[in-house]
Design an enzyme around this catalytic site. Structure first.
Site, PDB file in Angstrom:
ATOM      1  N   ASP A   8     -23.999 -18.733 -35.865  1.00 22.50           N
ATOM      2  CA  ASP A   8     -23.075 -18.545 -34.749  1.00 22.50           C
ATOM      3  C   ASP A   8     -23.513 -19.273 -33.481  1.00 22.50           C
ATOM      4  O   ASP A   8     -24.581 -18.999 -32.929  1.00 22.50           O
ATOM      5  CB  ASP A   8     -22.937 -17.061 -34.415  1.00 22.50           C
ATOM      6  CG  ASP A   8     -22.549 -16.208 -35.619  1.00 22.50           C
ATOM      7  OD1 ASP A   8     -23.078 -16.461 -36.715  1.00 22.50           O
ATOM      8  OD2 ASP A   8     -21.754 -15.286 -35.449  1.00 22.50           O
ATOM      9  N   GLU A  39     -17.537 -19.101 -33.531  1.00 20.01           N
ATOM     10  CA  GLU A  39     -16.657 -18.095 -32.935  1.00 20.01           C
ATOM     11  C   GLU A  39     -17.075 -17.636 -31.541  1.00 20.01           C
ATOM     12  O   GLU A  39     -16.273 -17.024 -30.832  1.00 20.01           O
ATOM     13  CB  GLU A  39     -16.541 -16.882 -33.865  1.00 20.01           C
ATOM     14  CG  GLU A  39     -17.761 -16.014 -33.955  1.00 20.01           C
ATOM     15  CD  GLU A  39     -17.379 -14.533 -33.891  1.00 20.01           C
ATOM     16  OE1 GLU A  39     -16.196 -14.208 -33.928  1.00 20.01           O
ATOM     17  OE2 GLU A  39     -18.304 -13.725 -33.771  1.00 20.01           O
ATOM     18  N   ASN A  40     -18.309 -17.924 -31.126  1.00 15.79           N
ATOM     19  CA  ASN A  40     -18.762 -17.573 -29.776  1.00 15.79           C
ATOM     20  C   ASN A  40     -19.058 -18.814 -28.944  1.00 15.79           C
ATOM     21  O   ASN A  40     -19.823 -18.756 -27.977  1.00 15.79           O
ATOM     22  CB  ASN A  40     -20.027 -16.709 -29.846  1.00 15.79           C
ATOM     23  CG  ASN A  40     -19.745 -15.311 -30.352  1.00 15.79           C
ATOM     24  OD1 ASN A  40     -18.971 -14.566 -29.757  1.00 15.79           O
ATOM     25  ND2 ASN A  40     -20.370 -14.946 -31.462  1.00 15.79           N
ATOM     26  N   ASN A  67     -14.812 -12.272 -35.770  1.00 11.49           N
ATOM     27  CA  ASN A  67     -14.016 -11.248 -35.088  1.00 11.49           C
ATOM     28  C   ASN A  67     -13.592 -11.632 -33.672  1.00 11.49           C
ATOM     29  O   ASN A  67     -12.715 -10.995 -33.099  1.00 11.49           O
ATOM     30  CB  ASN A  67     -14.781  -9.928 -35.045  1.00 11.49           C
ATOM     31  CG  ASN A  67     -16.136 -10.044 -34.383  1.00 11.49           C
ATOM     32  OD1 ASN A  67     -16.960 -10.871 -34.766  1.00 11.49           O
ATOM     33  ND2 ASN A  67     -16.386  -9.206 -33.382  1.00 11.49           N
ATOM     34  N   HIS A  68     -14.181 -12.697 -33.086  1.00 11.53           N
ATOM     35  CA  HIS A  68     -13.778 -13.129 -31.746  1.00 11.53           C
ATOM     36  C   HIS A  68     -12.806 -14.308 -31.772  1.00 11.53           C
ATOM     37  O   HIS A  68     -12.476 -14.856 -30.720  1.00 11.53           O
ATOM     38  CB  HIS A  68     -15.011 -13.521 -30.924  1.00 11.53           C
ATOM     39  CG  HIS A  68     -15.919 -12.383 -30.604  1.00 11.53           C
ATOM     40  ND1 HIS A  68     -15.460 -11.188 -30.085  1.00 11.53           N
ATOM     41  CD2 HIS A  68     -17.272 -12.233 -30.722  1.00 11.53           C
ATOM     42  CE1 HIS A  68     -16.480 -10.369 -29.895  1.00 11.53           C
ATOM     43  NE2 HIS A  68     -17.588 -10.980 -30.285  1.00 11.53           N
ATOM     44  N   HIS A 148     -18.498 -12.953 -42.435  1.00 11.82           N
ATOM     45  CA  HIS A 148     -18.795 -12.516 -41.070  1.00 11.82           C
ATOM     46  C   HIS A 148     -18.717 -10.986 -41.052  1.00 11.82           C
ATOM     47  O   HIS A 148     -17.628 -10.409 -40.958  1.00 11.82           O
ATOM     48  CB  HIS A 148     -17.770 -13.138 -40.123  1.00 11.82           C
ATOM     49  CG  HIS A 148     -18.190 -13.165 -38.701  1.00 11.82           C
ATOM     50  ND1 HIS A 148     -19.094 -14.075 -38.197  1.00 11.82           N
ATOM     51  CD2 HIS A 148     -17.836 -12.385 -37.646  1.00 11.82           C
ATOM     52  CE1 HIS A 148     -19.265 -13.877 -36.910  1.00 11.82           C
ATOM     53  NE2 HIS A 148     -18.516 -12.850 -36.552  1.00 11.82           N
ATOM     54  N   HIS A 175     -26.481 -12.518 -35.895  1.00 14.08           N
ATOM     55  CA  HIS A 175     -27.230 -13.442 -35.027  1.00 14.08           C
ATOM     56  C   HIS A 175     -28.745 -13.451 -35.227  1.00 14.08           C
ATOM     57  O   HIS A 175     -29.445 -14.136 -34.487  1.00 14.08           O
ATOM     58  CB  HIS A 175     -26.941 -13.134 -33.540  1.00 14.08           C
ATOM     59  CG  HIS A 175     -25.585 -13.542 -33.084  1.00 14.08           C
ATOM     60  ND1 HIS A 175     -25.320 -13.931 -31.781  1.00 14.08           N
ATOM     61  CD2 HIS A 175     -24.396 -13.608 -33.734  1.00 14.08           C
ATOM     62  CE1 HIS A 175     -24.030 -14.212 -31.649  1.00 14.08           C
ATOM     63  NE2 HIS A 175     -23.451 -14.021 -32.836  1.00 14.08           N
TER      64      HIS A 175
END
Length: 273
Positions: A8, A39-40, A67-68, A148, A175
């Site tokens: 990530d 995603e982040n 999820n983000h 994820h 992470h």
């Protein structure tokens, strides 16, 4: 055939780490394809078209999310128009974007699948059932899954469930790189979490003092990323057999940039096969 899976990417500093390190890592490992979980990647959280373009320009062949992915409305049209970036396949089918991407490598095809766990996360469609349906629809030389998910047990269970049916299952979201990179009994490469690409002195990429404040007070806290902190890039390299589509080796790694020499150093585990 070798595939890199990068953990990530967190904020601008994570994007810059990918820009600096990924080309060298692809050469060093002899990787044919690089998959990056982005995603982040946007400042704050989520992902924006600009951060996605940065990752592609830095050497990512496919971007997975989690999820983000829908935090930023600006991404909805981008997801629908750029098939190389995918969102978890177990969202509703009318959600923006797709959950799979079929990469054409000329002499091989690579199916990349993004799934999200349901333990402690959103109540999406069952990821086990979703994967069964996907495998009925596609025929590729290799199939890899970015799962994820929050719960270690759910990740491990999906790995065993798909053992021998897919080439690799990579866990993301938590992470922290785990020490269980391995080839399962029927030839599927597996790791519970590949790690992250972001500030090493952090709590999952966030300034530790902000996370401590949240946990001590139980009050809302604005999470912040220290983009000036030295970063680490976590990932794995998987070797695949073209005849069987199964994995023959997996090695996890952490890449850093020396603050004085600016050279990239890569610390690897012993290869497991």
């Amino acid at each position: 055939m070798k595939i890199l899976m990068i953990g990530d990417v967190v904020s601008q500093c994570g994007c810059e780490m990918v820009r600096t390190c990924l080309p060298q890592l692809k050469r060093q490992f002899g990787a044919d394809v690089a998959i990056v979980n982005g995603e982040n990647a946007a400042i704050g959280n989520g992902i924006l078209p600009g951060s996605a373009e940065h990752l592609f320009a830095s050497g990512a062949d496919v971007i997975t999310t989690g999820n983000h992915v829908f935090r930023r409305f600006e991404m909805y049209d981008y997801l629908a128009s750029h098939e190389q970036i995918i969102r978890p396949a177990n969202y509703r089918p009318d959600a923006p974007g797709n959950g799979v991407y079929l990469y054409d490598g000329g002499s091989f095809s690579l199916l990349v699948v993004n799934l999200m766990g349901t333990s402690f996360l959103d109540p999406l469609k069952n990821p086990f059932d979703t994967m069964d349906e996907i495998l009925k629809q596609y025929d590729a030389t290799y199939t890899v899954v970015d799962f994820h998910a929050e719960a270690t047990g759910e990740k491990r269970a999906l790995g065993f469930y798909l053992d021998g049916r897919v080439s690799a299952v990579f866990g993301t979201h938590t992470h922290v790189q785990t020490a269980d990179a391995q080839i399962l009994k029927n030839g599927t490469a597996y790791i519970t979490d590949v790690g992250m690409t972001g500030p090493e002195h952090s709590a999952l990429g966030v300034k530790p003092e902000r996370v401590i404040e949240r946990l001590r007070t139980n009050l809302p806290v604005r999470f912040e990323v220290d983009d000036k902190e030295p970063c680490v890039m976590g990932g794995v390299c998987v070797t695949l057999d073209k005849k069987t589509g199964r994995s023959t080796g997996i090695v996890s790694f952490l890449a850093r940039i020396d603050a004085q020499t600016h050279k990239i150093t890569v610390q690897t585990t012993a290869e497991r096969s």
